[in-house]
Design a protein around this motif. Sequence first.
Motif, PDB file in Angstrom:
ATOM      1  N   ARG A  87       0.792  -1.065   0.006  1.00 51.33           N
ATOM      2  CA  ARG A  87      -0.117  -0.024   0.150  1.00 51.33           C
ATOM      3  C   ARG A  87       0.991   1.227   0.191  1.00 51.33           C
ATOM      4  O   ARG A  87       0.401   2.305  -0.582  1.00 51.33           O
ATOM      5  N   ARG A  88       2.024   1.185   0.659  1.00 53.73           N
ATOM      6  CA  ARG A  88       2.852   2.390   0.948  1.00 53.73           C
ATOM      7  C   ARG A  88       4.294   2.107   1.403  1.00 53.73           C
ATOM      8  O   ARG A  88       4.341   1.386   2.284  1.00 53.73           O
ATOM      9  N   PRO A  89       5.210   2.461   0.679  1.00 52.34           N
ATOM     10  CA  PRO A  89       6.592   2.128   1.170  1.00 52.34           C
ATOM     11  C   PRO A  89       6.693   2.734   2.574  1.00 52.34           C
ATOM     12  O   PRO A  89       6.666   3.900   2.762  1.00 52.34           O
ATOM     13  N   VAL A  90       7.149   1.768   3.322  1.00 57.23           N
ATOM     14  CA  VAL A  90       7.752   2.493   4.791  1.00 57.23           C
ATOM     15  C   VAL A  90       9.033   1.519   5.150  1.00 57.23           C
ATOM     16  O   VAL A  90       9.143   0.473   4.972  1.00 57.23           O
ATOM     17  N   PRO A  91       9.924   2.300   5.765  1.00 56.75           N
ATOM     18  CA  PRO A  91      11.079   1.511   6.091  1.00 56.75           C
ATOM     19  C   PRO A  91      10.841   0.589   7.323  1.00 56.75           C
ATOM     20  O   PRO A  91       9.961   1.028   8.289  1.00 56.75           O
ATOM     21  N   VAL A  92      11.259  -0.519   7.293  1.00 58.42           N
ATOM     22  CA  VAL A  92      11.205  -1.529   8.458  1.00 58.42           C
ATOM     23  C   VAL A  92      12.326  -2.197   8.833  1.00 58.42           C
ATOM     24  O   VAL A  92      13.222  -2.586   8.378  1.00 58.42           O
ATOM     25  N   LEU A  93      12.351  -2.222  10.246  1.00 61.83           N
ATOM     26  CA  LEU A  93      13.352  -2.902  11.180  1.00 61.83           C
ATOM     27  C   LEU A  93      12.811  -3.748  11.655  1.00 61.83           C
ATOM     28  O   LEU A  93      11.929  -3.849  12.645  1.00 61.83           O
ATOM     29  N   MET A  94      13.211  -5.125  11.279  1.00 67.35           N
ATOM     30  CA  MET A  94      12.383  -6.370  11.736  1.00 67.35           C
ATOM     31  C   MET A  94      13.275  -6.980  12.856  1.00 67.35           C
ATOM     32  O   MET A  94      14.535  -7.007  12.843  1.00 67.35           O
ATOM     33  N   LEU A  95      12.429  -7.563  13.793  1.00 66.64           N
ATOM     34  CA  LEU A  95      12.993  -8.174  14.773  1.00 66.64           C
ATOM     35  C   LEU A  95      12.689  -9.614  15.037  1.00 66.64           C
ATOM     36  O   LEU A  95      11.785 -10.171  14.341  1.00 66.64           O
ATOM     37  N   THR A  96      13.780 -10.481  15.185  1.00 62.66           N
ATOM     38  CA  THR A  96      13.784 -11.927  15.256  1.00 62.66           C
ATOM     39  C   THR A  96      14.268 -12.554  16.257  1.00 62.66           C
ATOM     40  O   THR A  96      15.091 -12.078  16.985  1.00 62.66           O
ATOM     41  N   ALA A  97      13.314 -13.459  16.847  1.00 60.72           N
ATOM     42  CA  ALA A  97      14.050 -14.274  18.181  1.00 60.72           C
ATOM     43  C   ALA A  97      15.127 -15.344  17.852  1.00 60.72           C
ATOM     44  O   ALA A  97      15.586 -15.691  18.719  1.00 60.72           O
ATOM     45  N   ARG A  98      15.098 -15.501  16.609  1.00 58.84           N
ATOM     46  CA  ARG A  98      15.761 -16.817  16.103  1.00 58.84           C
ATOM     47  C   ARG A  98      17.045 -16.012  15.292  1.00 58.84           C
ATOM     48  O   ARG A  98      16.773 -15.313  14.508  1.00 58.84           O
ATOM     49  N   ASP A  99      18.337 -16.594  15.666  1.00 57.88           N
ATOM     50  CA  ASP A  99      19.472 -16.068  14.924  1.00 57.88           C
ATOM     51  C   ASP A  99      19.489 -16.990  13.456  1.00 57.88           C
ATOM     52  O   ASP A  99      20.129 -17.913  13.315  1.00 57.88           O
ATOM     53  N   ASP A 100      18.469 -17.018  12.569  1.00 54.74           N
ATOM     54  CA  ASP A 100      18.128 -17.793  11.597  1.00 54.74           C
ATOM     55  C   ASP A 100      18.578 -16.869  10.315  1.00 54.74           C
ATOM     56  O   ASP A 100      17.521 -15.990   9.857  1.00 54.74           O
ATOM     57  N   GLU A 101      19.577 -17.316   9.697  1.00 58.22           N
ATOM     58  CA  GLU A 101      19.652 -16.492   8.247  1.00 58.22           C
ATOM     59  C   GLU A 101      18.489 -16.606   7.243  1.00 58.22           C
ATOM     60  O   GLU A 101      18.328 -15.715   6.381  1.00 58.22           O
ATOM     61  N   THR A 102      17.784 -17.804   7.294  1.00 65.55           N
ATOM     62  CA  THR A 102      16.530 -17.815   6.481  1.00 65.55           C
ATOM     63  C   THR A 102      15.549 -16.809   6.539  1.00 65.55           C
ATOM     64  O   THR A 102      15.063 -15.919   5.958  1.00 65.55           O
ATOM     65  N   ASP A 103      15.291 -16.710   7.865  1.00 69.06           N
ATOM     66  CA  ASP A 103      14.448 -15.676   8.302  1.00 69.06           C
ATOM     67  C   ASP A 103      14.825 -14.426   7.922  1.00 69.06           C
ATOM     68  O   ASP A 103      14.055 -13.457   7.316  1.00 69.06           O
ATOM     69  N   MET A 104      15.888 -13.899   8.152  1.00 66.73           N
ATOM     70  CA  MET A 104      16.594 -12.763   7.852  1.00 66.73           C
ATOM     71  C   MET A 104      16.297 -12.310   6.425  1.00 66.73           C
ATOM     72  O   MET A 104      15.851 -11.450   5.710  1.00 66.73           O
ATOM     73  N   LEU A 105      16.989 -13.349   5.431  1.00 61.63           N
ATOM     74  CA  LEU A 105      16.971 -13.043   4.038  1.00 61.63           C
ATOM     75  C   LEU A 105      15.274 -12.970   3.457  1.00 61.63           C
ATOM     76  O   LEU A 105      15.183 -12.220   2.605  1.00 61.63           O
ATOM     77  N   VAL A 106      14.441 -13.800   4.033  1.00 61.36           N
ATOM     78  CA  VAL A 106      12.931 -13.943   3.726  1.00 61.36           C
ATOM     79  C   VAL A 106      12.614 -12.508   4.191  1.00 61.36           C
ATOM     80  O   VAL A 106      11.720 -11.691   3.427  1.00 61.36           O
ATOM     81  N   GLY A 107      12.657 -11.635   5.276  1.00 60.15           N
ATOM     82  CA  GLY A 107      12.465 -10.508   5.607  1.00 60.15           C
ATOM     83  C   GLY A 107      12.824  -9.455   4.764  1.00 60.15           C
ATOM     84  O   GLY A 107      12.107  -8.579   4.390  1.00 60.15           O
ATOM     85  N   LEU A 108      14.080  -9.527   4.490  1.00 60.91           N
ATOM     86  CA  LEU A 108      14.607  -8.722   3.347  1.00 60.91           C
ATOM     87  C   LEU A 108      14.125  -8.742   1.932  1.00 60.91           C
ATOM     88  O   LEU A 108      13.695  -7.543   1.521  1.00 60.91           O
ATOM     89  N   GLY A 109      13.683  -9.841   1.862  1.00 61.94           N
ATOM     90  CA  GLY A 109      12.985  -9.995   0.411  1.00 61.94           C
ATOM     91  C   GLY A 109      11.612  -9.602   0.303  1.00 61.94           C
ATOM     92  O   GLY A 109      10.870  -9.300  -0.799  1.00 61.94           O
ATOM     93  N   VAL A 110      10.730  -9.455   1.491  1.00 56.71           N
ATOM     94  CA  VAL A 110       9.490  -8.911   1.554  1.00 56.71           C
ATOM     95  C   VAL A 110       9.527  -7.392   1.825  1.00 56.71           C
ATOM     96  O   VAL A 110       8.502  -6.685   1.852  1.00 56.71           O
ATOM     97  N   GLY A 111      10.726  -6.717   1.948  1.00 57.71           N
ATOM     98  CA  GLY A 111      10.709  -5.584   1.988  1.00 57.71           C
ATOM     99  C   GLY A 111      11.300  -4.774   3.197  1.00 57.71           C
ATOM    100  O   GLY A 111      11.292  -3.515   3.407  1.00 57.71           O
ATOM    101  N   ALA A 112      11.702  -5.634   4.211  1.00 58.87           N
ATOM    102  CA  ALA A 112      12.274  -4.886   5.384  1.00 58.87           C
ATOM    103  C   ALA A 112      13.814  -4.492   5.104  1.00 58.87           C
ATOM    104  O   ALA A 112      14.421  -4.744   3.987  1.00 58.87           O
ATOM    105  N   ASP A 113      14.269  -3.320   5.727  1.00 55.25           N
ATOM    106  CA  ASP A 113      15.291  -2.780   5.357  1.00 55.25           C
ATOM    107  C   ASP A 113      16.543  -3.072   6.364  1.00 55.25           C
ATOM    108  O   ASP A 113      17.808  -2.937   5.902  1.00 55.25           O
ATOM    109  N   ASP A 114      16.217  -3.716   7.483  1.00 55.87           N
ATOM    110  CA  ASP A 114      17.269  -4.195   8.434  1.00 55.87           C
ATOM    111  C   ASP A 114      16.683  -4.901   9.312  1.00 55.87           C
ATOM    112  O   ASP A 114      15.524  -5.230   9.537  1.00 55.87           O
ATOM    113  N   TYR A 115      17.434  -5.771   9.956  1.00 54.28           N
ATOM    114  CA  TYR A 115      17.049  -6.682  11.199  1.00 54.28           C
ATOM    115  C   TYR A 115      17.761  -6.551  12.369  1.00 54.28           C
ATOM    116  O   TYR A 115      19.016  -6.282  12.248  1.00 54.28           O
TER     117      TYR A 115
END
Length: 245
Positions: A87-115
């Motif tokens: 709907r509208r580009p918004v910078p996203v800082l994503m938080l994850t409880a797991r130190d999981d590279e896959t989660d991080m890459l998926v998050g970046l892939g859907v538009g997160a800017d940092d984690y």
Amino acid sequence: MEQTHTGHNGATATSGAQRRVLVVEDDTTIVDAIAARLRAEGFQVQTALDGPAAVDTAEAWQPDLMVLDIMLPGFDGLEVCRRVQARRPVPVLMLTARDDETDMLVGLGVGADDYMTKPFSMRELAARVHVLLRRVERAALAASTPRTGILRLGELEIDHAQRRVRVRGEDVHLTPTEFDLLSCLANTPRAVLSREQLLAEVWDWADASGTRTVDSHIKALRRKIGAERIRTVHGVGYALETPAP
């Protein structure tokens, strides 16, 4: 009249209505702590405890940035990110409880800017929020005074004026941070830039503890433009490969 104060990380923040941050986290202790720290930094803050509430609040309140946990009731942070960004580009800082590279890459892939991976310090989180917002301001300034022309490196084209990237003539969707990272590497093709240099240039982040953020964004960028285009120099950093002259 608005007042300014210096935040705990040394950045100058505006007290009152300048910047809106939506914090989405289902743990009330964590969400309250984040909200309190960001309010102390001069931000307006609203919170949401689940996925549907996050999407509704983002739509109604139009935040300048989201701090978004990946694990949420209703639907997860990845789905929140997809719906909000559609709907509208918004910078996203994503938080994850797991130190999981896959989660991080998926998050970046859907538009997160940092984690950031839990547990984290509130000081670092506040600094990351300031950094992301400064990057957005720099991108807006660059868009209003763009560099002319298109940089062509073999089959890779970088259009700075439109902030677009093409590989073999096909558009490649990059997040704003991915575009800035690629542009930084392309400024000195074939030259090796250290993780610390990239952190300083792209994120304004001088603390070497953030180097894994660089690594994850490089992995996401490689998936989009081709792994062979970014060379790893072990123990040093990365270089953008270009065709031999």
